[in-house]
Scaffold this active site. Structure first.
Site, PDB file in Angstrom:
ATOM      1  N   TYR A  21       0.795  -1.235   0.000  1.00 42.31           N
ATOM      2  CA  TYR A  21       0.000   0.000   0.000  1.00 42.31           C
ATOM      3  C   TYR A  21       0.825   1.280   0.000  1.00 42.31           C
ATOM      4  O   TYR A  21       0.275   2.363  -0.099  1.00 42.31           O
ATOM      5  CB  TYR A  21      -0.944   0.006   1.211  1.00 42.31           C
ATOM      6  CG  TYR A  21      -1.890  -1.167   1.210  1.00 42.31           C
ATOM      7  CD1 TYR A  21      -2.930  -1.239   0.291  1.00 42.31           C
ATOM      8  CD2 TYR A  21      -1.733  -2.217   2.100  1.00 42.31           C
ATOM      9  CE1 TYR A  21      -3.792  -2.319   0.270  1.00 42.31           C
ATOM     10  CE2 TYR A  21      -2.589  -3.307   2.096  1.00 42.31           C
ATOM     11  CZ  TYR A  21      -3.615  -3.352   1.179  1.00 42.31           C
ATOM     12  OH  TYR A  21      -4.464  -4.418   1.167  1.00 42.31           O
ATOM     13  N   HIS A  98      -8.905   1.514  -5.468  1.00 39.73           N
ATOM     14  CA  HIS A  98      -8.090   0.612  -4.655  1.00 39.73           C
ATOM     15  C   HIS A  98      -6.640   1.008  -4.877  1.00 39.73           C
ATOM     16  O   HIS A  98      -6.214   1.211  -6.021  1.00 39.73           O
ATOM     17  CB  HIS A  98      -8.305  -0.850  -5.044  1.00 39.73           C
ATOM     18  CG  HIS A  98      -9.696  -1.320  -4.776  1.00 39.73           C
ATOM     19  ND1 HIS A  98     -10.103  -1.731  -3.532  1.00 39.73           N
ATOM     20  CD2 HIS A  98     -10.774  -1.386  -5.577  1.00 39.73           C
ATOM     21  CE1 HIS A  98     -11.380  -2.049  -3.591  1.00 39.73           C
ATOM     22  NE2 HIS A  98     -11.818  -1.847  -4.824  1.00 39.73           N
TER      23      HIS A  98
END
Length: 147
Positions: A21, A98
């Site tokens: 991430y 996302h």
């Protein structure tokens, strides 16, 4: 106004699996969204919750309030038919975001119920996907206004 709604564990950005991430925090994402909103000359409502019912209530709250929604449903995208139903009921242009490329990950992450309610899905471009999603929502709003 464009709402940017974030689901579970996004408050852990920068700490949780940075190899997937990245190192940007949720505060960094909010600053990016604020700068994008300023550039687009649009108001921003930026929120994050770990609670599914709260996220659904926020989505419902956007009906008649927001011109568009950018949502990172996180894990709820893969599991929540109720969130999908709320997004479908609100009837405003929605783009799903996302941070990671969900299609390069585990099989269960490759499908999101919430994508059915979105005009588009942006994944795998890191946090810059939020700015791209906001631009896309803004462009859709502008197109609607021109009709």
């Amino acid at each position: 106004m464009i709402a940017v709604l974030n689901g579970p564990n996004l408050n852990m950005l920068g700490l949780r699996q940075p190899e997937i991430y990245g190192r940007a925090t949720l505060d960094d994402v909010e600053q990016l969204c604020l700068a994008t909103a300023e550039r687009l000359d649009v108001a921003l409502d930026f929120r994050q919750t770990n609670i599914e019912g709260e996220l659904i209530s926020w989505v419902q709250e956007m009906r008649g309030r927001a011109r568009g929604v950018v949502i990172n449903p996180a894990g709820y995208g893969h599991t929540s038919i109720a969130l999908m139903d709320a997004l479908l009921a609100v009837g405003v242009p929605t783009v799903e975001v996302h941070i990671s490329n969900i299609h390069r990950r585990e099989d269960f992450r490759r499908h999101t119920y919430t994508a059915r309610a979105a005009i588009g899905v942006i994944c795998g471009l890191g946090v810059r996907g939020y700015a791209l999603a906001m631009q896309a929502v803004f462009d859709m709003i502008e197109d609607e206004d021109e009709r």
